[in-house]
Design a protein around this motif. Structure first.
Motif, short mmCIF file in Angstrom:
data_model
loop_
_atom_site.label_atom_id
_atom_site.label_comp_id
_atom_site.label_asym_id
_atom_site.label_seq_id
_atom_site.Cartn_x
_atom_site.Cartn_y
_atom_site.Cartn_z
N PRO A 144 -1.26 -0.90 -11.57
CA PRO A 144 0.02 -0.71 -12.26
C PRO A 144 -0.14 -0.23 -13.69
CG PRO A 144 0.01 -2.77 -11.04
CD PRO A 144 -1.38 -2.25 -10.99
N SER A 149 -2.98 11.55 1.53
CA SER A 149 -4.43 11.39 1.33
C SER A 149 -5.11 10.78 2.56
CB SER A 149 -4.63 10.50 0.10
OG SER A 149 -5.72 9.65 0.27
N PHE A 157 4.10 6.03 -4.98
CA PHE A 157 4.29 6.17 -6.43
C PHE A 157 3.30 7.18 -7.01
CE2 PHE A 157 3.75 5.04 -10.87
CZ PHE A 157 5.04 4.78 -11.28
N SER A 158 2.07 7.15 -6.50
CA SER A 158 1.04 8.04 -7.07
C SER A 158 1.00 9.41 -6.39
CB SER A 158 -0.33 7.36 -6.96
OG SER A 158 -0.62 7.11 -5.60
N GLY A 159 1.88 9.62 -5.44
CA GLY A 159 1.94 10.93 -4.76
C GLY A 159 0.72 11.20 -3.90
N THR A 160 0.19 10.16 -3.27
CA THR A 160 -1.02 10.33 -2.46
C THR A 160 -0.79 9.94 -0.99
OG1 THR A 160 -1.71 8.14 -3.19
CG2 THR A 160 -2.69 10.00 -4.35
N LEU A 163 4.02 -3.03 -10.34
CA LEU A 163 4.41 -1.63 -10.55
C LEU A 163 5.94 -1.51 -10.61
CD1 LEU A 163 2.93 1.12 -10.71
CD2 LEU A 163 3.28 1.36 -8.27
N GLU A 176 0.85 -1.21 0.00
CA GLU A 176 0.00 0.00 0.00
C GLU A 176 0.88 1.25 0.00
OE1 GLU A 176 -3.12 0.71 -0.37
OE2 GLU A 176 -3.98 -1.28 -0.29
N LEU A 179 -7.74 9.05 2.43
CA LEU A 179 -8.19 7.70 2.05
C LEU A 179 -7.09 6.68 2.35
CD1 LEU A 179 -9.90 8.46 -1.40
CD2 LEU A 179 -10.99 8.22 0.83
N TYR A 180 -5.86 7.06 2.07
CA TYR A 180 -4.71 6.17 2.33
C TYR A 180 -4.62 5.89 3.83
CZ TYR A 180 0.32 4.99 2.83
OH TYR A 180 1.51 4.40 3.16
N THR A 220 -7.39 -2.82 -7.65
CA THR A 220 -5.98 -2.85 -7.23
C THR A 220 -5.11 -3.47 -8.32
OG1 THR A 220 -6.71 -3.04 -4.95
CG2 THR A 220 -4.42 -3.61 -5.39
N ILE A 233 -7.35 3.55 4.84
CA ILE A 233 -7.10 2.16 4.41
C ILE A 233 -6.17 1.47 5.41
CG2 ILE A 233 -5.85 0.77 2.68
CD1 ILE A 233 -7.16 2.47 0.51
N VAL A 239 -2.69 -6.68 -3.21
CA VAL A 239 -1.92 -5.43 -3.03
C VAL A 239 -0.43 -5.69 -3.25
CG1 VAL A 239 -1.29 -3.63 -1.37
CG2 VAL A 239 -3.61 -4.51 -1.39
N ARG A 281 -2.44 10.61 -11.85
CA ARG A 281 -2.05 9.53 -10.93
C ARG A 281 -2.87 9.58 -9.64
NH1 ARG A 281 3.11 9.54 -13.54
NH2 ARG A 281 3.68 11.57 -12.69
N LEU A 335 -11.96 0.96 0.12
CA LEU A 335 -12.57 1.35 1.40
C LEU A 335 -14.01 0.85 1.53
CD1 LEU A 335 -11.14 4.91 2.00
CD2 LEU A 335 -10.91 2.95 3.51
N VAL A 365 2.39 1.81 -3.56
CA VAL A 365 1.51 2.35 -4.62
C VAL A 365 1.08 3.79 -4.31
CG1 VAL A 365 0.69 0.12 -5.51
CG2 VAL A 365 -0.57 1.21 -3.66
N HIS A 366 0.93 4.10 -3.02
CA HIS A 366 0.55 5.48 -2.67
C HIS A 366 1.74 6.43 -2.82
CE1 HIS A 366 -3.06 3.57 -0.99
NE2 HIS A 366 -3.62 4.74 -1.25
#
Lengths: 334, 128
Positions: free
Chosen positions: B41, A82, A76-79, A220, A70, A84-85, B37, A88, A213, B53, B65, A73-74
């Protein structure tokens, strides 16, 4: 006077022996119970409880890797900031802890089999026989000290001890049978609970999600070209006794036909784990079912087939091993 | 594409049945969450800006969620069943131990009686 005492003594001895024989006769319905089989069943039951526990719960290592996934991926996506992250991760923790609480049932089940082993492990017959022999000896000794004839003859003491031992063994068998019936009932309830469709979905579904995940994080990274695929290329050459050229791996780029082909191989390897999660759960239910069946045989005085339960237990161990192997194979390719 | 189709088929099948059980609903949410999920990628790979992104990630997180939230709710329901099972098993372990204890008690009582008689014999000798 002495003759009267001796007659009274003989009468007393006969009464004791007859009473013991009567009790033994009443309890003989349980004599089909094999105490050694009960001991073996208790050891197998405990083993199954611990093995099932190991197989159906998310290990700490598995959980940590999913959280890492987790994060990756977060990141990598710049979140990473967040909400939400954060939610989670919080939900993961709550769910993981809630499911982990369920391991106590397996510990309790293992404890029940420990207690069953304690009951079956006693040698009540021999211990009681010895205790009665000692008692007879003590009475005889006491009678000698007070210059009185022994109330029980030496020969009959041996008979009383023997019959007393048989009675004690029968009482133990009766208790083992009663305990087995009760334990079987609990294992049946537990099997039903684990077999409940919602419970199954909760237990296996969360584990599958965590695996997804990890798979996404791996894919990725693969797409970024950070892994050296040489071990995987070598695997393909193994049968022919070949290894990949040193520079071959460098030529493989993501999103090219060969890059995609190797990614597909790795994805399929990871997919095996998802299948094993379901397989492991089924094997666990089967193991509990076999325990129930062996309890029934024990209660009916039939010979047990613990090899069958042990074979299922070995299957569980093998699945656990395969799950680890998938992990090891992937590490090898990283 | 394949997994998207499979999710779609599952959803259609549930609607067609006319009955949606709790575990089916949870499974449908889980499959949707896993599909989102798994698609990450490739989807992130196609993004060219940070905004894209972040959008992809936010969409995926919302689906995940929804699943986690539903899972938590169902865990509350079944958690009590596990607690009860654990309590029943603990009680059973106590019962079985009590049975084993009762067997030992008989032998202990006989042994105690033996010791008492031996003591009486030695006292008789001492005062005899």
């Amino acid at each position: 006077m002495n003759a009267n005492k001796q007659i009274a003594s003989i009468e007393c001895t006969i009464t004791i022996v007859m009473s013991l024989l009567l009790i033994a006769g009443l309890l003989s319905a349980c004599s089909g119970i094999n105490i050694q089989a009960a001991r073996n069943l208790s050891a197998t039951g405990k083993n199954v409880a611990l093995q099932v526990r190991q197989n159906i719960f998310v290990s700490d290592d598995e959980y940590t890797r999913a959280r890492d996934g987790e994060a990756l991926v977060h990141g990598f996506s710049g979140t990473t900031n967040s909400d939400l992250y954060a939610k989670i991760l919080k939900d993961y923790d709550v769910i993981h802890q809630e499911l982990a609480k369920r391991t106590i049932v397996f510990e309790s089940l293992a404890d029940v089999y420990d207690a069953f082993g304690e009951l079956a492990g006693l040698d009540a017959g021999a211990q009681t026989e010895q205790a009665l022999t000692n008692l007879g000896g003590a009475i005889e000794e006491y009678a000698k000290q007070i210059m009185q004839p022994s109330p029980i003859y030496k020969d009959t003491t041996a008979i009383i001890s023997k019959v007393g031992g048989i009675v004690a063994a029968e009482i133990q068998k009766a208790k083992i049978k009663e305990a087995s019936i009760q334990i079987r009932g609990r294992v049946e309830d537990f099997q039903k609970l684990l077999g409940n469709k919602l419970v199954r979905e909760q237990m296996t579904g969360f584990r599958q999600s965590l695996t997804t995940v990890k798979k996404a994080a791996f894919t990725l990274m693969w797409n970024q070209g950070v892994y050296d695929p040489k071990p995987l290329l070598d695997d393909f050459g193994t049968d022919a006794g070949l290894v990949a050229k040193k520079e071959a791996a460098a030529g493989i780029k993501p999103n090219t036909p060969l890059g995609n082909a190797l990614l597909e191989v790795l994805k399929k390897r990871l997919a095996i784990k998802a299948d094993l999660i379901e397989k492991s759960y089924d094997a666990s239910l089967k193991a509990l079912g076999s325990l129930i069946s062996e309890h029934r045989k024990l209660e009916q005085g039939e010979p047990l087939d613990l090899n069958r339960v042990q074979a299922i237990s070995a299957e569980l161990r093998s699945i656990a091993g395969m799950l680890t192997k998938v992990k090891a194979d992937l590490s090898k390719n990283q | 594409m394949k997994s998207k189709k499979s999710v779609l088929q599952k959803t259609v099948s549930i609607v067609h049945d006319g009955k949606l059980t709790q575990e089916e609903a949870l499974k449908a949410l889980r499959v949707a969450s896993q599909s989102a999920t798994e698609a990450l990628p490739a989807a992130l790979g196609k993004c060219t800006t940070d905004e894209e992104r972040q959008k992809v990630m936010t969409d995926r997180d919302l689906v995940v969620l929804a699943y986690l939230n539903s899972l938590q709710k169902t865990l509350v329901q079944t958690g009590a069943l596990f607690e009860n099972t654990a309590i029943n098993l603990e009680t059973e372990a106590e019962n079985v131990r009590r049975k084993a204890g009762a067997l030992t008690d008989v032998t202990d009582a006989i042994n105690l009686l033996t010791e008492l008689i031996r003591l009486a014999a030695s006292l008789a000798l001492a005062f005899g």
